[in-house]
Design an enzyme around this catalytic site. Sequence first.
Site, PDB file in Angstrom:
ATOM      1  N   GLN A 190       0.814  -1.144  -0.005  1.00 36.04           N
ATOM      2  CA  GLN A 190       0.181  -0.013  -0.005  1.00 36.04           C
ATOM      3  C   GLN A 190       1.020   1.280   0.029  1.00 36.04           C
ATOM      4  O   GLN A 190       0.486   2.212  -0.832  1.00 36.04           O
ATOM      5  CB  GLN A 190      -0.762   0.072   1.149  1.00 36.04           C
ATOM      6  CG  GLN A 190      -1.758   1.131   1.259  1.00 36.04           C
ATOM      7  CD  GLN A 190      -2.876   1.396  -0.072  1.00 36.04           C
ATOM      8  OE1 GLN A 190      -3.045   0.238  -0.457  1.00 36.04           O
ATOM      9  NE2 GLN A 190      -3.242   2.642  -0.381  1.00 36.04           N
ATOM     10  N   GLU A 191       2.041   1.141   0.801  1.00 37.74           N
ATOM     11  CA  GLU A 191       2.942   2.412   0.880  1.00 37.74           C
ATOM     12  C   GLU A 191       3.470   2.761  -0.334  1.00 37.74           C
ATOM     13  O   GLU A 191       3.843   4.050  -0.783  1.00 37.74           O
ATOM     14  CB  GLU A 191       3.928   2.209   1.836  1.00 37.74           C
ATOM     15  CG  GLU A 191       3.142   2.198   3.208  1.00 37.74           C
ATOM     16  CD  GLU A 191       2.630   3.652   3.778  1.00 37.74           C
ATOM     17  OE1 GLU A 191       2.720   4.695   3.180  1.00 37.74           O
ATOM     18  OE2 GLU A 191       1.987   3.714   4.994  1.00 37.74           O
ATOM     19  N   SER A 192       4.266   1.903  -1.036  1.00 39.58           N
ATOM     20  CA  SER A 192       5.220   2.102  -2.090  1.00 39.58           C
ATOM     21  C   SER A 192       4.831   1.102  -3.248  1.00 39.58           C
ATOM     22  O   SER A 192       5.618   1.344  -4.448  1.00 39.58           O
ATOM     23  CB  SER A 192       6.803   1.985  -1.679  1.00 39.58           C
ATOM     24  OG  SER A 192       6.817   0.639  -1.195  1.00 39.58           O
ATOM     25  N   TYR A 209      -7.037   3.601   3.709  1.00 41.94           N
ATOM     26  CA  TYR A 209      -5.850   2.960   4.020  1.00 41.94           C
ATOM     27  C   TYR A 209      -5.875   1.724   4.866  1.00 41.94           C
ATOM     28  O   TYR A 209      -5.499   0.613   4.524  1.00 41.94           O
ATOM     29  CB  TYR A 209      -4.837   4.108   4.691  1.00 41.94           C
ATOM     30  CG  TYR A 209      -3.312   3.456   4.777  1.00 41.94           C
ATOM     31  CD1 TYR A 209      -2.390   3.515   4.183  1.00 41.94           C
ATOM     32  CD2 TYR A 209      -3.312   2.820   6.117  1.00 41.94           C
ATOM     33  CE1 TYR A 209      -1.117   3.208   4.599  1.00 41.94           C
ATOM     34  CE2 TYR A 209      -1.935   2.305   6.467  1.00 41.94           C
ATOM     35  CZ  TYR A 209      -0.809   2.392   5.695  1.00 41.94           C
ATOM     36  OH  TYR A 209       0.167   1.917   5.922  1.00 41.94           O
TER      37      TYR A 209
END
Length: 260
Positions: A163-165, A250
Site C-alpha cells: 500500500q505504501e510504495s 488505507y
Amino acid sequence: MDIQSLKSLLEIQALQTLGATENASTNNLTDNNSIFSDMINELLGEASTASNAKLSSLFASGTANHSDFVNQLTMLANNSEGNSLESLLYQGSNAVFIPESVKQALANNYTGTKLDSYVSDDVIGSTAYANSLTGANQYAAIIEKAAATYQVPEKLIAAVIKQESNFNPTVVSHAGAQGLMQLMPTTAQYLGVTNAFDPEQNIMAGAKYLRQMLDKFNNDPTLALAAYNAGASRVTKYGGIPPFKETQNYVKKVMNYYTV
C-alpha cells in the site's frame, strides 16, 4: 429463449439505430462497429443452421425490423434449433451476453485504472486482491527477518509495503515519506535509519514501528495501521480509526491485502 433476453436484444438494436440516425450518416444496421451486429454475428458464428442463416441474412441486408427478427428469434427459441442459440446467449448462466469487441473496448478504456479502485471499501478479503503481494518476494528474506525480530506477521509487513510504495524502494511521497514503507525523515531518524532507501533498513524500521503501534493499541492491527498512517495521537484522540477518508481507506486496503 426467455422474454428478458429477447428484450435485451431489441433494446441494443434500438439504441444502435437511434445512434446511427442522430449521426445522420447512415441507418445501416450492419455497420462493422455495431454492437448489435457484433452480438448477432458472434452468436451465430458458432452455428450454421438454416434458421440461423436466415436470421443472419436479415441483418446483412440492412433492412431488418423489429417484426422480422422477433419472429425469427421466437421461432428459434420455440424449436430444437433454439437450444443452440440460447446456450450461446447464456453460456450456461443468467449472465448478459457481451460481444468480445465490447469487452475489449472497455478493457482499453480502463487499462490505467487501479484494480483496487473497483473494489468496495468494505469488502475484506476480496479475491480481487489475490496475488497482490507477489512483489514482496524479492524482499522475502528481509521481511522474514523483520517479522522474527519484532514479532509482526510477515504478511502484514508485506501488505503495508504494497500500500505504501507498491514495492518501489526509491519512491518519495509528496509529503516527503521515503522508501518501501514510506518513512518520514523524522520517524526514520528516530528509528535509527541512516538510509531510508536501503530496503533492509527501511523494512526493519517500518516493522519496528508497526510493533510499537501494535503494543500501544492492544495488538489490534486496524488501530496499528491507522496509527501508522495518521499518527498514534489521532487514534488516541478519536478512540479508534480517525474519521479521515484517507486513513479509513488505507486501513481497509491494507487489511484486504493482509487477509485475502
